[in-house]
Design an enzyme around this catalytic site. Structure first.
Site, PDB file in Angstrom:
ATOM      1  N   LYS A 103       0.862  -1.188   0.000  1.00 16.47           N
ATOM      2  CA  LYS A 103       0.000   0.000   0.000  1.00 16.47           C
ATOM      3  C   LYS A 103       0.902   1.243   0.000  1.00 16.47           C
ATOM      4  CE  LYS A 103      -3.678  -2.638   1.012  1.00 16.47           C
ATOM      5  NZ  LYS A 103      -4.817  -2.857   0.149  1.00 16.47           N
ATOM      6  N   HIS A 151      -6.915 -13.446  -6.953  1.00 19.29           N
ATOM      7  CA  HIS A 151      -7.698 -12.477  -6.186  1.00 19.29           C
ATOM      8  C   HIS A 151      -9.137 -12.510  -6.668  1.00 19.29           C
ATOM      9  CE1 HIS A 151      -9.193  -8.742  -4.489  1.00 19.29           C
ATOM     10  NE2 HIS A 151      -8.186  -8.799  -3.658  1.00 19.29           N
TER      11      HIS A 151
END
EC number: 4.1.1.39
Length: 467
Positions: free
Chosen positions: A166, A285
């Site tokens: 992130k 994902h």
């Protein structure tokens, strides 16, 4: 009279067959049906069977050119849903010949392609599928599976640790690689591209791949452990996706990643075949899953998407956390976690499993717990998911007050402490906080992490509950 009897007739005359004995080769589906007022449940269930197999709204003369009895879907059982007005579980059996071998795409086009917009139904949800062994055997499945992955990575007897880098959008490739290196050096097994990171103006895919590979090899050399970074190969076309996967293989990295729902099952299966042929692990994902699976009465349950992924192919898949910021009731989550990992799963309605599923020798998939988890969750995660899982701490690594590497150290120390405590026979559910506190004595990094996140909870009522 010549010809056939034209006109519209009730579906239930042809497609509702309560006496039908299901075959071992049938694909079985459990639908949660909410009929429109005035539509009897048998008609609604039969309509689902018809519209997802051979039926159409009126009798057609070409029906005479085939054998409906051989090819039609059959609604063979209907039961009311306890505690819900006007909801029923309709069980439908499909003959195997209706489906193309080795194509999840075709299976879904048939079973859920058209029928969800059907006017006689207020809502429809596919709760579970039983895939017969005869059909399972037409799929390659996961490129490698759990055991081969452990052997490749030389990591045994504990869950694997990961971290999503992130901020997910906006970093340059070089800074991104730096973040990867810090996390891996600190003790994580994997770092991960966020699902939205493909190839954007601020960071093109090739630059990212090169800097991440450099980070990986540097961290491996320093720690003596095999490291991986999930390089997201998802792209706008299948050709571009394959180009990225090929480049990853040329760099010699161990694992790539794909968003299987937004990318599509055809692309995913193509990539899974390439990964097996070329020794790459494949991380999956599930971006977009909640669009499909979050409504209780309409859509598809995630356990169906999980089964489909095991057939299409992936070595890891995100599966909720039970404890973090994203959905997942414990029993239901463990139900589909076992569907992903085990060879054989018994029917168990208390866990939402409607059918016994035999995967024969198809490799298993590692469930990934990710989303809002931190060091205080480690005992619960170790207890709930067991060794065969990947625990991913994004903010729970990068949010450490001293930086990424100490954040990684804190997670690794917490994990090793939990695994050791479990192996010594301690009860993680009861003594979890105590175990983490004891470990803090030996690890200032863990102590700092424990201080930061001691009060954080994401508590809302779960949406995904059994009736």
């Amino acid at each position: 009279s010549v010809g056939f009897k034209a006109g519209v007739k009730d579906y239930k005359l042809t497609y509702y067959t309560p006496d039908y004995e299901t075959k071992d080769t049938d694909i079985l589906a459990a639908f949660r049906v909410t009929p429109q007022p005035g539509v009897p449940p048998e008609e609604a269930g039969a309509a689902v069977a018809a519209e997802s197999s051979t039926g159409t709204w009126t009798t057609v003369w070409t029906d005479g050119l085939t054998s409906l009895d051989r090819y039609k879907g059959r609604c063979y059982h209907i039961e009311p849903v306890a505690g819900e007005e006007e909801q029923y579980i309709a069980y439908v059996a499909y003959p195997l010949d209706l489906f193309e071998e080795g194509s999840v795409t075709n299976m879904f086009t048939s079973i859920v392609g058209n029928v969800f917009g059907f006017k006689a139904l207020r809502a429809l949800r596919l709760e579970d599928l039983r895939i017969p062994i005869a059909y399972v055997k037409t799929f390659q499945g996961p490129p490698h599976g759990i055991q081969v992955e452990r052997d490749k990575l030389n990591k045994y007897g504990r869950p694997l640790l990961g971290c999503t880098i992130k901020p997910k959008l906006g970093l340059s490739a070089k800074n991104y690689g730096r973040a990867v290196y810090e996390c891996l050096r600190g003790g994580l097994d994997f770092t991960k591209d966020d699902e939205n990171v493909n190839s954007q103006p601020f960071m093109r895919w090739r630059d990212r791949f090169v800097f991440c590979a450099e980070a990986l090899y540097k961290a491996q050399a320093e720690t003596g452990e095999i490291k991986g970074h999930y390089l997201n190969a998802t792209a706008g076309t299948c050709e571009e996706m394959m180009k990225r996967a090929v480049f990853a293989r040329e760099l010699g990295v161990p694992i790539v990643m794909h968003d299987y729902l937004t990318g599509g099952f055809t692309a995913n299966t193509t990539l899974a075949h390439y990964c097996r042929d070329n020794g790459l692990l494949l991380h999956i994902h599930r971006a977009m899953h909640a669009v499909i699976d979050r409504q209780k009465n309409h859509g598809m349950h995630f356990r169906v998407l999980a089964k489909a992924l095991r057939m299409s192919g992936g070595d890891h898949i995100h599966a909720g956390t039970v404890v973090g910021k994203l959905e997942g009731e414990r029993d239901i989550t463990l139900g589909f976690v076992d569907l992903l990992r085990d060879d054989f799963i018994e029917k168990d309605r208390s866990r939402g499993i409607y059918f016994t599923q035999d995967w024969v020798s198809m490799p298993g998939v590692l469930p990934v717990a990710s989303g809002g988890i931190h060091v205080w969750h480690m005992p619960a995660l170790t207890e709930i998911f067991g060794d065969d899982s990947v625990l991913q701490f994004g903010g729970g690594t990068l949010g450490h007050p001293w930086g990424n590497a100490p954040g990684a150290v804190a997670n690794r120390v917490a994990l090793e402490a939990c695994v050791q405590a479990r192996n010594e026979g301690r009860d993680l559910a009861r003594e979890g906080n105590e175990i983490i506190r004891e470990a803090c004595k030996w690890s200032p990094e863990l102590a700092a992490a424990c201080e930061v996140w001691k009060e954080i909870k994401f508590e809302f009522k779960a949406v995904d509950t059994l009736d």
